[in-house]
Design an enzyme around this catalytic site. Sequence first.
Site, mmCIF file in Angstrom:
data_model
loop_
_atom_site.group_PDB
_atom_site.id
_atom_site.type_symbol
_atom_site.label_atom_id
_atom_site.label_comp_id
_atom_site.label_asym_id
_atom_site.label_seq_id
_atom_site.Cartn_x
_atom_site.Cartn_y
_atom_site.Cartn_z
ATOM 1 N N GLU A 1 -4.293 2.091 -7.156
ATOM 2 C CA GLU A 1 -4.644 3.146 -6.208
ATOM 3 C C GLU A 1 -3.785 4.377 -6.462
ATOM 4 O OE1 GLU A 1 -6.744 1.402 -2.567
ATOM 5 O OE2 GLU A 1 -4.652 1.720 -2.081
ATOM 6 N N HIS B 1 0.863 -1.189 0.000
ATOM 7 C CA HIS B 1 0.000 0.000 0.000
ATOM 8 C C HIS B 1 0.901 1.241 0.000
ATOM 9 C CE1 HIS B 1 -2.804 3.071 1.264
ATOM 10 N NE2 HIS B 1 -3.786 2.238 0.928
HETATM 11 P P1 PGA Z 1 -9.745 5.775 0.649
HETATM 12 O O1 PGA Z 1 -8.505 4.760 0.805
HETATM 13 O O2 PGA Z 1 -10.907 4.952 0.139
HETATM 14 O O3 PGA Z 1 -9.981 6.319 2.006
HETATM 15 O O4 PGA Z 1 -9.333 6.806 -0.335
HETATM 16 C C1 PGA Z 1 -8.273 3.736 -0.109
HETATM 17 C C2 PGA Z 1 -7.044 2.960 0.284
HETATM 18 O O5 PGA Z 1 -6.090 3.558 0.796
HETATM 19 O O6 PGA Z 1 -6.982 1.730 0.094
#
Ligand code: PGA
Length: 279
Positions: free
Chosen positions: A182, A110
Amino acid sequence: MRVNSIQNYNYFKGQPMVVGNMKMNKTPNETLKLFSDIEAQLWDAPVPLPYIGMAPTALSFLYANNPSFRSFHKGAQEADIGTVKGGAMTGAISQDMYKNLGAEFVIIGHSERRVNFDETDEKVNLKLLSALKKGLRPIVCVGESLLQRESRCTDRVISDQIAKAISNVNKKDISKVVIAYEPLWAINTGKSCDPEEANRVCGSIRRTVARLYGDKAAEDITILYGGSVKPNNAEELFNKNNIDGGLIGGACLSADDFVPIVQALCRTRKSDIEKYGDK
Ligand code: PGA
């Protein structure tokens, strides 16, 4: 033909999935309440349900690891390589330890780990290979920064991150890997990526997988989008042909937000959910 289809990135559907990443939120008691609320609302949701996962903190994982929560699966936000017998790794929790407690998946790489905890591409790859060996499904995150996007480097950055993350994965294991796109600038900002653009990048991820592992792998692999997914934008994102579901941060902290996101996936991917089931 398949090859042509991949070039056009059309009609590729991995397993539909919604996974909640709770990050450093909620006490064990609050997690128990959240899980109970989600479970109650899912019982009333239309079936079949997709694969639904929740990744709480390690403390809450242990505390809320309750067999009555049957509608969703539990996993780790982060776990180290190491054996269940232990080792000299102050503060760490190993993948084995999670696996022993019934975790099914682990989030790897992540951006918050890459940026704040020095998680390099090499570490991401080692953790991913180890997770596959231990029977934990790796959900590997990739994404570009705002600067990289503005410098028009998005596709190159993503393709490079993926090639490094899945390096040395056996061909037979590649479909177990889940990739979450992401973009860093969309995480926790309320500014989700435009669905067309998210789909375009997820299509380029499929092409990278096709280049490395062939067309079949690119068809089968699950690709999620994450970054400010909310009940009001989930359906438009999940309607895109290269997006198999979402990795959800803030919106997984309330059943009233999370379950409508699951329902959006149920509406858009009914036949694929029937095909894959929720396992
Ligand atoms: P968020 O986070 O939905 O709060 O933008 C997504 C993530 O970090 O996996």
